[in-house]
Design a protein around this motif. Structure first.
Motif, PDB file in Angstrom:
ATOM      1  N   ARG A 120      60.347  39.955  41.262  1.00 34.11           N
ATOM      2  CA  ARG A 120      61.620  39.676  41.402  1.00 34.11           C
ATOM      3  C   ARG A 120      61.751  38.206  41.305  1.00 34.11           C
ATOM      4  O   ARG A 120      62.647  37.491  40.612  1.00 34.11           O
ATOM      5  CB  ARG A 120      62.729  40.284  42.495  1.00 34.11           C
ATOM      6  N   ASN A 121      60.855  37.592  42.073  1.00 32.64           N
ATOM      7  CA  ASN A 121      61.210  36.113  42.532  1.00 32.64           C
ATOM      8  C   ASN A 121      60.828  35.559  41.011  1.00 32.64           C
ATOM      9  O   ASN A 121      61.221  34.138  41.078  1.00 32.64           O
ATOM     10  CB  ASN A 121      60.188  35.516  43.693  1.00 32.64           C
ATOM     11  N   ILE A 122      59.943  35.954  40.483  1.00 28.21           N
ATOM     12  CA  ILE A 122      59.402  35.210  39.152  1.00 28.21           C
ATOM     13  C   ILE A 122      60.193  35.860  37.959  1.00 28.21           C
ATOM     14  O   ILE A 122      59.795  35.401  36.703  1.00 28.21           O
ATOM     15  CB  ILE A 122      57.802  35.218  38.989  1.00 28.21           C
ATOM     16  N   ALA A 123      61.283  36.608  38.012  1.00 26.76           N
ATOM     17  CA  ALA A 123      62.145  36.870  36.945  1.00 26.76           C
ATOM     18  C   ALA A 123      61.500  37.856  36.201  1.00 26.76           C
ATOM     19  O   ALA A 123      61.901  37.941  34.838  1.00 26.76           O
ATOM     20  CB  ALA A 123      62.674  35.812  36.140  1.00 26.76           C
TER      21      ALA A 123
END
Lengths: 116, 132
Positions: free
Chosen positions: A104-107
């Motif tokens: 999620r953090n790196i899309a």
């Protein structure tokens, strides 16, 4: 996705006698069946014992880059699907949720809603 | 203090190939300056982002695997932060996970070796079930 887990379970049932024995004594009052189907009247249907996909298929590495694997455990809304619905065991769910959060953090995976 | 890290970063989709090369080479020199080691550089290409980041819907993903200490990572992250075309980055330490996986693999191999001469039929029967 859930069907895949079940299919692999039935095919590998032969060499896992411990699972096979436990299946008939699945808890009578447990939560509803699989993610799809089942429904509130789940007691009437035969409920197959849910098994951990990672244990059955012997997937060791849960990596944040493996989106196709992670996406199976993320609901349409972007939510991480709880263990009680997917049958993933606790150690694997822990690593799975970590990987999903990294993705999620790196899309790679959405925080909420479908991938735009 | 040698640790292995994965640096994944996203640059803007309209960034030219040469500029990406330039950025990667500056990062590589920074790694070398901190006596680190670049193990691999992988361009994962243009991908659709799961959500908008700085008004971009797409991004070019680059994956960098480096070996080095925490100070090196600090420096690399600082550089990524000040580099304007980089819209997002993530650093993950991978050596401990790799160690764990190697250990599991070693145990598996040892088991297979031990089981093979005694009951080859059982192993053969197990193999298709595992792949199914």
């Amino acid at each position: 996705m859930a069907d895949e887990t079940r299919a692999s379970e039935s095919s590998s049932g032969g060499d896992r006698p411990d699972r096979g024995e436990r299946r008939p004594s699945s808890r009578p009052g447990g939560p509803g069946g699989g993610r799809e189907g089942g429904g509130p009247g789940g007691r009437k249907y035969f409920r197959r014992k849910k098994v951990c996909k990672f244990c059955v298929e012997k997937i060791e590495a849960i990596n944040y880059k493996d989106i196709r694997l992670l996406a199976q455990f993320v609901a349409e809304s972007g939510r991480i699907v709880p263990r009680r619905l997917t049958g993933v065991c606790t150690p694997h769910q822990r690593r799975l949720s970590l990987a999903i959060k990294q993705a999620r953090n790196i899309a790679l995976l959405p925080f909420a809603g479908r991938a735009a | 203090m040698n640790r292995t890290y994965e640096l994944m970063f996203i640059v803007r989709p309209d960034m030219a190939e040469e500029e990406q090369d330039k950025l990667i080479s500056t990062l590589e020199t920074a790694v070398a300056a901190s006596s680190g080691l670049v193990k691999s550089v992988e361009r994962m290409g243009k991908r659709r982002l799961a959500y908008t980041v700085r008004k971009f819907h797409d991004g070019i993903y680059v994956l960098l695997t480096v070996e080095g200490g925490g100070g090196l990572i600090h420096e690399l992250e600082r550089r990524l932060r000040v580099t304007e075309p980089v819209i997002k980055f993530l650093t993950v330490r991978i050596d401990e996970e790799q160690k764990r996986l190697d250990k599991i693999k070693a145990i598996k191999d040892a088991k297979r070796k031990a089981a093979a001469p005694v009951t080859p039929a059982e192993v053969a029967g197990e193999a298709p079930a595992a792949t199914a």
